[in-house]
Write a protein that holds these residues in place. Sequence first.
Motif, PDB file in Angstrom:
ATOM      1  N   TYR A   8     -14.676   9.295   2.039  1.00 16.29           N
ATOM      2  CA  TYR A   8     -14.236   9.246   3.428  1.00 16.29           C
ATOM      3  C   TYR A   8     -12.912   8.480   3.508  1.00 16.29           C
ATOM      4  N   ILE A   9     -12.065   8.871   4.438  1.00 13.00           N
ATOM      5  CA  ILE A   9     -10.812   8.142   4.671  1.00 13.00           C
ATOM      6  C   ILE A   9     -10.777   7.635   6.114  1.00 13.00           C
ATOM      7  N   GLY A  10     -10.710   8.549   7.071  1.00 11.59           N
ATOM      8  CA  GLY A  10     -10.753   8.143   8.474  1.00 11.59           C
ATOM      9  C   GLY A  10      -9.431   7.643   9.001  1.00 11.59           C
ATOM     10  N   PRO A  11      -9.413   7.250  10.280  1.00 10.39           N
ATOM     11  CA  PRO A  11      -8.172   6.868  10.961  1.00 10.39           C
ATOM     12  C   PRO A  11      -7.779   5.420  10.684  1.00 10.39           C
ATOM     13  N   GLU A  12      -6.520   5.109  10.985  1.00 15.58           N
ATOM     14  CA  GLU A  12      -6.032   3.751  10.768  1.00 15.58           C
ATOM     15  C   GLU A  12      -6.857   2.688  11.468  1.00 15.58           C
ATOM     16  N   LEU A  13      -7.406   3.041  12.628  1.00 18.96           N
ATOM     17  CA  LEU A  13      -8.112   1.999  13.368  1.00 18.96           C
ATOM     18  C   LEU A  13      -9.348   1.484  12.642  1.00 18.96           C
ATOM     19  N   THR A  14      -9.905   2.296  11.741  1.00 18.87           N
ATOM     20  CA  THR A  14     -11.043   1.798  10.953  1.00 18.87           C
ATOM     21  C   THR A  14     -10.643   1.369   9.529  1.00 18.87           C
ATOM     22  N   PHE A  15      -9.365   1.460   9.197  1.00 21.40           N
ATOM     23  CA  PHE A  15      -8.950   1.084   7.831  1.00 21.40           C
ATOM     24  C   PHE A  15      -9.443  -0.312   7.404  1.00 21.40           C
ATOM     25  N   PRO A  16      -9.269  -1.348   8.279  1.00 18.70           N
ATOM     26  CA  PRO A  16      -9.676  -2.682   7.804  1.00 18.70           C
ATOM     27  C   PRO A  16     -11.158  -2.755   7.408  1.00 18.70           C
ATOM     28  N   ILE A  17     -12.021  -2.043   8.123  1.00 23.77           N
ATOM     29  CA  ILE A  17     -13.454  -2.117   7.809  1.00 23.77           C
ATOM     30  C   ILE A  17     -13.870  -1.013   6.842  1.00 23.77           C
ATOM     31  N   TYR A  18     -13.100   0.082   6.779  1.00 26.70           N
ATOM     32  CA  TYR A  18     -13.526   1.153   5.888  1.00 26.70           C
ATOM     33  C   TYR A  18     -12.582   1.307   4.681  1.00 26.70           C
ATOM     34  N   ARG A  19     -11.520   2.060   4.850  1.00 28.97           N
ATOM     35  CA  ARG A  19     -10.760   2.451   3.658  1.00 28.97           C
ATOM     36  C   ARG A  19     -10.065   1.287   2.952  1.00 28.97           C
ATOM     37  N   ASN A  20      -9.626   0.259   3.724  1.00 31.60           N
ATOM     38  CA  ASN A  20      -9.015  -0.904   3.072  1.00 31.60           C
ATOM     39  C   ASN A  20     -10.007  -2.044   2.878  1.00 31.60           C
ATOM     40  N   GLY A  21     -11.257  -1.804   3.246  1.00 30.65           N
ATOM     41  CA  GLY A  21     -12.291  -2.829   3.068  1.00 30.65           C
ATOM     42  C   GLY A  21     -13.020  -2.657   1.749  1.00 30.65           C
ATOM     43  N   THR A  22     -14.120  -3.377   1.621  1.00 32.02           N
ATOM     44  CA  THR A  22     -14.887  -3.340   0.362  1.00 32.02           C
ATOM     45  C   THR A  22     -15.350  -1.926   0.025  1.00 32.02           C
ATOM     46  N   ILE A  23     -15.832  -1.186   1.023  1.00 34.14           N
ATOM     47  CA  ILE A  23     -16.328   0.175   0.761  1.00 34.14           C
ATOM     48  C   ILE A  23     -15.184   1.087   0.308  1.00 34.14           C
ATOM     49  N   GLY A  24     -13.991   0.846   0.840  1.00 30.70           N
ATOM     50  CA  GLY A  24     -12.824   1.634   0.422  1.00 30.70           C
ATOM     51  C   GLY A  24     -12.495   1.426  -1.056  1.00 30.70           C
ATOM     52  N   GLN A  25     -12.707   0.190  -1.527  1.00 32.66           N
ATOM     53  CA  GLN A  25     -12.493  -0.074  -2.960  1.00 32.66           C
ATOM     54  C   GLN A  25     -13.456   0.767  -3.795  1.00 32.66           C
ATOM     55  N   ALA A  26     -14.683   0.870  -3.303  1.00 34.48           N
ATOM     56  CA  ALA A  26     -15.674   1.696  -4.011  1.00 34.48           C
ATOM     57  C   ALA A  26     -15.265   3.164  -3.972  1.00 34.48           C
ATOM     58  N   LYS A  27     -14.740   3.623  -2.834  1.00 32.98           N
ATOM     59  CA  LYS A  27     -14.300   5.020  -2.730  1.00 32.98           C
ATOM     60  C   LYS A  27     -13.090   5.284  -3.636  1.00 32.98           C
ATOM     61  N   ASN A  28     -12.178   4.303  -3.763  1.00 32.84           N
ATOM     62  CA  ASN A  28     -11.057   4.463  -4.703  1.00 32.84           C
ATOM     63  C   ASN A  28     -11.591   4.661  -6.120  1.00 32.84           C
ATOM     64  N   ASP A  29     -12.610   3.872  -6.445  1.00 29.44           N
ATOM     65  CA  ASP A  29     -13.204   3.961  -7.782  1.00 29.44           C
ATOM     66  C   ASP A  29     -13.886   5.315  -7.985  1.00 29.44           C
ATOM     67  N   LEU A  30     -14.586   5.781  -6.954  1.00 28.70           N
ATOM     68  CA  LEU A  30     -15.242   7.095  -7.018  1.00 28.70           C
ATOM     69  C   LEU A  30     -14.201   8.190  -7.234  1.00 28.70           C
ATOM     70  N   GLU A  31     -13.100   8.109  -6.480  1.00 23.27           N
ATOM     71  CA  GLU A  31     -12.050   9.126  -6.582  1.00 23.27           C
ATOM     72  C   GLU A  31     -11.379   9.092  -7.956  1.00 23.27           C
ATOM     73  N   ALA A  32     -11.219   7.878  -8.509  1.00 22.28           N
ATOM     74  CA  ALA A  32     -10.598   7.754  -9.840  1.00 22.28           C
ATOM     75  C   ALA A  32     -11.517   8.320 -10.924  1.00 22.28           C
ATOM     76  N   THR A  33     -12.800   8.370 -10.662  1.00 26.84           N
ATOM     77  CA  THR A  33     -13.760   8.887 -11.645  1.00 26.84           C
ATOM     78  C   THR A  33     -13.573  10.390 -11.888  1.00 26.84           C
ATOM     79  N   VAL A  34     -12.950  11.082 -10.933  1.00 24.70           N
ATOM     80  CA  VAL A  34     -12.687  12.520 -11.089  1.00 24.70           C
ATOM     81  C   VAL A  34     -11.927  12.797 -12.385  1.00 24.70           C
ATOM     82  N   THR A  35     -10.900  11.992 -12.667  1.00 27.89           N
ATOM     83  CA  THR A  35     -10.097  12.188 -13.870  1.00 27.89           C
ATOM     84  C   THR A  35     -10.948  11.997 -15.127  1.00 27.89           C
ATOM     85  N   VAL A  36     -11.761  10.967 -15.101  1.00 30.89           N
ATOM     86  CA  VAL A  36     -12.641  10.666 -16.238  1.00 30.89           C
ATOM     87  C   VAL A  36     -13.603  11.836 -16.477  1.00 30.89           C
TER      88      VAL A  36
END
Length: 399
Positions: free
Chosen positions: A226-254
């Motif tokens: 999930y990405i979502g709008p800027e207004l939820t970035f602090p709690i979602y994409r730039n928050g702890t869960i967003g770090q997990a999603k970055n890791d999930l997305e990076a796993t695609v290459t692996v």
Amino acid sequence: MIIQPRTRGFICLTAHPDGALQSVKNQIEYVKSKGAIKNGPKKVLVIGASTGFGLSSRITAAFGSDAATVGVFFEKPASEGKMGTAGWYNSAAFEKEAQEAGLYAKSINGDAFSDDIKKQTIELIKKDLGQIDLVVYSLASPRRTHPKTGVAHSSVLKPIGNSYTNKTVDFHTGVVSDVTIAPVENEEDIPNTVAVMGGEDWKFWMEDLKAAGVLADGVQTVAYSYIGPELTFPIYRNGTIGQAKNDLEATVTVLNDLLKDLNGKSYVSVNKALVTQSSSAIPVVPLYISLLYKVMKAKGTHEGTIEQIQRLFADRLYTENGEVPLDEAGRIRVDDWEMAEDVQAEVDRLWKETTTENLSEISDIAGYRKEFFNLFGFEVDGIDYEKDANENVQVPSIE
Ligand code: NAD
Ligand code: NA
């Protein structure tokens, strides 16, 4: 027994089997109404198959392309005098409908993060299906016991760096208020959240499946982000869960590397914000979803999990020319209608205006609430909740 909803915050403690059955039937009808998915999957493993996007993935595979499905989930069965969880009833309903349609469907109930459940799943695939051609990874969990270290990791939903203040709604009472969420303080919170919701377990699954020889040539695997709008970035994409999603997305290459000699492919699909048991637990997000639903319903672009996943299969993963459309970062996007500029501009405008007083008028809080109860089999159209529920429902393939 007459079963009524009993809620505690964003959790519903009861579930209605007849409502769950009707909801599953409604999803099946939707998939059938869209016609067969040409070149769709034939033998499918869904990890996290009992609710939300995972359930819709299982339904789309089975009823959109006649696939045999194995579903893995963690649910509580119905037992004498005690209700099962919603995902249990959904899975009972799914298997019943699949059997009636002559489709293979078996389920495994247990901790998907464990080595043991992976082994059981592989044995079942070997015995019944030989090889699978699609693996859907749709787990959402607040904790994970690491199978190699035994460490129990808990995820947190927090901003990183600064505290975050924004509007939120209590969707039961309709009260809109400001909430301030303090940033992570414990330095372990980020790695713990990544350990639970990042890509490591997906990788473990794919490694074990490959080593066991149960992945077919040309296998595909997809996980949800999930990405979502800027207004939820602090709690979602730039928050702890967003770090997990970055890791999930990076796993695609692996995983693309792992699957290369099988001509296999790995994908992350960025999906739309929807009411599920997981998303209702995130502060601020339910208010955003209520406004989003209002705007998208008015534009005729609203989708639920089944519409999202049917479109993911038909227009992304199994296109007629075999090409999977991706964004510049290599991700599938079925959040395209959510992120459309006109939709986001309208949500932004409404967001600024939202108060407790105008909430029911400018947002779809009623739709949010109904969908929340629908997740547990309540408020489903056509069900008589004054009647005794068919409570001792079992998943046929689980003894
Ligand atoms: P959900 O809570 O409806 O489904 C979670 C599933 O995981 C269930 O089948 C549950 O039984 C299973 N599960 C949880 N812990 C388990 C365990 N230890 N072992 C076995 N099964 C377990 O969640 P969802 O909203 O459908 O989320 C699925 C994925 O979609 C997540 O990655 C989520 O981040 C992503 N996503 C959600 C949204 C949204 O708005 N809901 C949007 C985009 C992406
Ligand atoms: Na799911």
